[in-house]
Write an enzyme that holds these catalytic residues in place. Structure first.
Site, short mmCIF file in Angstrom:
data_model
loop_
_atom_site.label_atom_id
_atom_site.label_comp_id
_atom_site.label_asym_id
_atom_site.label_seq_id
_atom_site.Cartn_x
_atom_site.Cartn_y
_atom_site.Cartn_z
N HIS A 124 0.85 -1.19 0.00
CA HIS A 124 0.00 0.00 0.00
C HIS A 124 0.89 1.24 0.00
O HIS A 124 1.86 1.32 0.75
CB HIS A 124 -0.89 -0.01 1.25
CG HIS A 124 -1.63 1.29 1.49
ND1 HIS A 124 -1.26 2.20 2.44
CD2 HIS A 124 -2.72 1.80 0.87
CE1 HIS A 124 -2.10 3.23 2.41
NE2 HIS A 124 -2.99 3.00 1.47
N HIS A 170 1.60 11.13 -2.40
CA HIS A 170 0.33 10.95 -1.69
C HIS A 170 -0.40 12.30 -1.72
O HIS A 170 -0.06 13.19 -0.97
CB HIS A 170 0.59 10.48 -0.26
CG HIS A 170 -0.62 9.90 0.40
ND1 HIS A 170 -0.70 9.69 1.75
CD2 HIS A 170 -1.80 9.49 -0.11
CE1 HIS A 170 -1.88 9.17 2.04
NE2 HIS A 170 -2.55 9.05 0.93
#
Length: 588
Positions: A124, A170
């Site tokens: 992830h 991100h």
């Protein structure tokens, strides 16, 4: 003799005690050597068949094992004459991880079934070096993950600051970006280090069509012939890991998040990503975190999960043609609620993503629907948004529902990650583990496994912890205790379905670098196929927190019966050079 200074004028001395063969080892040697002081190859063979459960072993195998032992222990050749073992040699052989490991190191499962029939080692936010809010983005964590056997790499791709290139970061956080091309090259260089089976790249796409075209060019030029993509827009069944050896696959959902954020920015003056970033910043100042919008997968309540392919197909067709053609695993979002999301389309397969919280909610009402969905399609589970420190969750919930891609943050450590690392030691550590038959079986009336059903005990595992050794080689004398040798104890247990979870411990052995516990534990198992044997060693400290001395997790279904050498790992999952336990496994 070990010396520990108590004060300026007083030093305590402790004699070093060499590890001695446990009682069971002495008895086995005496029985199979037939009272002699040496064991020959024929006698060793009988031990391998009777005690170690190696029914296929031959005399030639036993002779080869002795020969390998001789090469590894050349210092003791003076004690050996021909193909014989003394009691000390026999003990050393059993305590050798290289010659007597607890699980097989080769791929041994059928690899010709569709991808949906396998659990796949999944990362992830694979590019993050630390926490989810402010750490650096880099290709180094990607390299480390691939070298540890991870087979699914996640990249969040965004326009760079000048809108003419593509970065990985991100979105909506303070994480610093890294160029996409750098990540792709690292994947290309390391994709098949641990096994020849495929690597899947899941893209969280926030790009305009012109940048998608650039990504398509980067991907095709970087991966060349290793890039796999189908001739048709949709697959009715996934290819097998065997058919995809040394291939790289792209998986993404339609790029509407970025387009929608641009529309929102034009209308409201800021994009969703910018808004999410401000929200996180505000919450961070209050030391509270909202897990809404953790990923760009977006967490939704059941009524908000969109899952019909019509809108996605239209959006996909609006993206760059070259880019669209490269997508093998589409992440469809059909319209409707969660039950609609889990319907199986007989004509095409897809990937669905749920957060760990969404999975828990779905499992309460739709457990059998999830199992049925994952028999043909791929289900990816990802961490909730409150895990800003890159912690992880219990992977067993996903596995017992058939979820193939239980995505974990690989950059930290902790017991959840130890379970993940242990689970994927199965099948030779190739990154693909065949799902047990009960998750794939369909009854005559369409019945599938019910994860909430009561199950009887299927198997009993007996574990005996004989002893441990190797800490004196891997640690300083005063690492555990300034004034004496360590007081080690072991914790042994099962991580699995709720009915199987259990943890036990041995007594602490005082002042000994090679503790001999010789304690046995019994574990009844209802779902041994998903059970993991947990082993931890700690050093007892009366006044402070006990010190960590090593850990391992092993898939119960892969355990080799008999007396085995079990290597231990540090907190981050790196194997110690010397630390290991001698254990015995029996199935009843």
């Amino acid at each position: 003799m070990g010396s520990y200074r108590m004060c300026l004028c007083f030093t305590r001395r402790f004699p070093w005690k060499e590890a001695q063969p446990p009682g069971d080892v002495k008895e086995a040697f005496a029985a199979y050597a037939e009272g002699d002081t040496r064991m020959n190859a024929e006698q060793l063979l009988r031990f391998l068949v009777d005690v170690q459960g190696d029914s296929r072993a031959t005399v030639a195998d036993a002779e080869l094992l002795i020969e390998h032992f001789r090469r590894l222990n050349h210092r003791y050749l003076a004690k050996l004459s021909g193909s014989f073992l003394s009691l000390e040699d026999f003990h050393r052989l059993l305590f050798s991880e290289e010659l007597n490991p607890p699980i097989l190191s080769q791929v041994h499962q059928d690899m010709t079934a569709p991808l949906s029939h396998y659990f796949i080692y999944t990362g992830h936010n694979s590019y993050l070096t630390g926490n989810q809010l402010s750490s650096d983005c880099s290709d180094i964590p990607i390299k480390k993950a691939l070298q540890k056997g991870v087979k699914v790499i996640e990249l969040d791709i965004w326009p760079n600051s000048t809108k003419d290139g593509v970065d990985v970061c991100h979105g909506g956080t303070l994480t610093s970006p890294v160029e996409l091309i750098k990540c792709l090259r690292t994947i290309s260089d390391n994709a098949f280090v641990t096994s020849q089976y495929p690597v899947i790249i899941t893209l969280e796409d926030h790009l305009t069509p012109d940048l998608q075209a650039k990504v398509a060019k980067m991907v095709t030029q970087t991966f060349e012939d290793t890039l796999y993509y189908p001739k048709s827009e949709f697959l009715n069944e996934f290819p097998s890991p065997e058919a995809l050896k040394r291939r790289i696959i792209l998986s993404t959902k339609p790029p509407k998040e970025y387009l929608e954020s641009e529309l929102s920015k034009d209308k409201d003056g800021e994009s969703e990503g910018e808004s999410w970033g401000k929200e996180i910043a505000d919450l961070k100042s209050e030391l509270q975190y909202d897990d809404k919008d953790d990923e760009h997968d977006h967490e939704h309540d059941e009524k908000d999960i969109n899952i019909e392919d019509d809108d996605d197909t239209k959006m996909l067709r609006n993206s760059s043609p070259e880019y669209r053609q490269l997508i093998t695993i589409t992440a469809g979002k059909p319209k409707g609620g969660l039950k609609e999301a889990l319907k199986v389309d007989p004509n095409k397969v897809r990937r669905l993503s749920l957060s760990e919280q969404e999975l828990e909610r779905a499992a309460r009402s739709y457990g059998k629907d999830i199992v049925r969905f994952t028999q043909k399609n791929l289900l990816r589970i990802y961490p909730k948004g409150t895990r800003v420190n890159s912690s992880n969750y219990n992977p067993l919930i996903g596995w017992m529902h058939g979820a193939q891609m239980v995505a974990f943050n690989m950059q930290g450590y902790g017991r959840s990650l130890w379970l993940m690392q242990g689970f994927y030691r199965a099948n030779g550590g190739c990154g693909f583990v065949k799902k047990p038959d009960f998750l794939m079986n369909v009854g005559p009336n369409g019945e599938v496994f019910d994860p909430k059903a009561w199950l009887p005990v299927k198997k009993i595992l007996k574990v005996k912890v004989y002893m441990g050794d190797g800490w004196r080689q891997d640690f300083k004398d005063t690492h555990f205790d300034l004034y004496s040798p360590p007081d080690f104890y072991a914790r042994v247990g099962i991580a699995g379905v709720p009915a199987d979870n259990l943890m036990k411990r041995t007594r602490a052995i005082e002042d000994h670098w090679a503790p001999a516990w010789e304690q046995e534990f019994t574990f009844p198992l209802t779902v041994p196929e998903l059970a993991l044997l947990r082993v931890e060693v700690h050093e007892y400290d009366m006044s402070e927190k006990d010190d960590f001395g090593g850990q391992t997790c092993l898939p119960v279904s892969e355990l080799r019966p008999g007396i085995r050498a079990v290597p231990l790992y540090d907190r981050k999952g790196t194997k110690f050079s010397s630390v290991r336990l001698l254990m015995r496994f029996q199935f009843l």
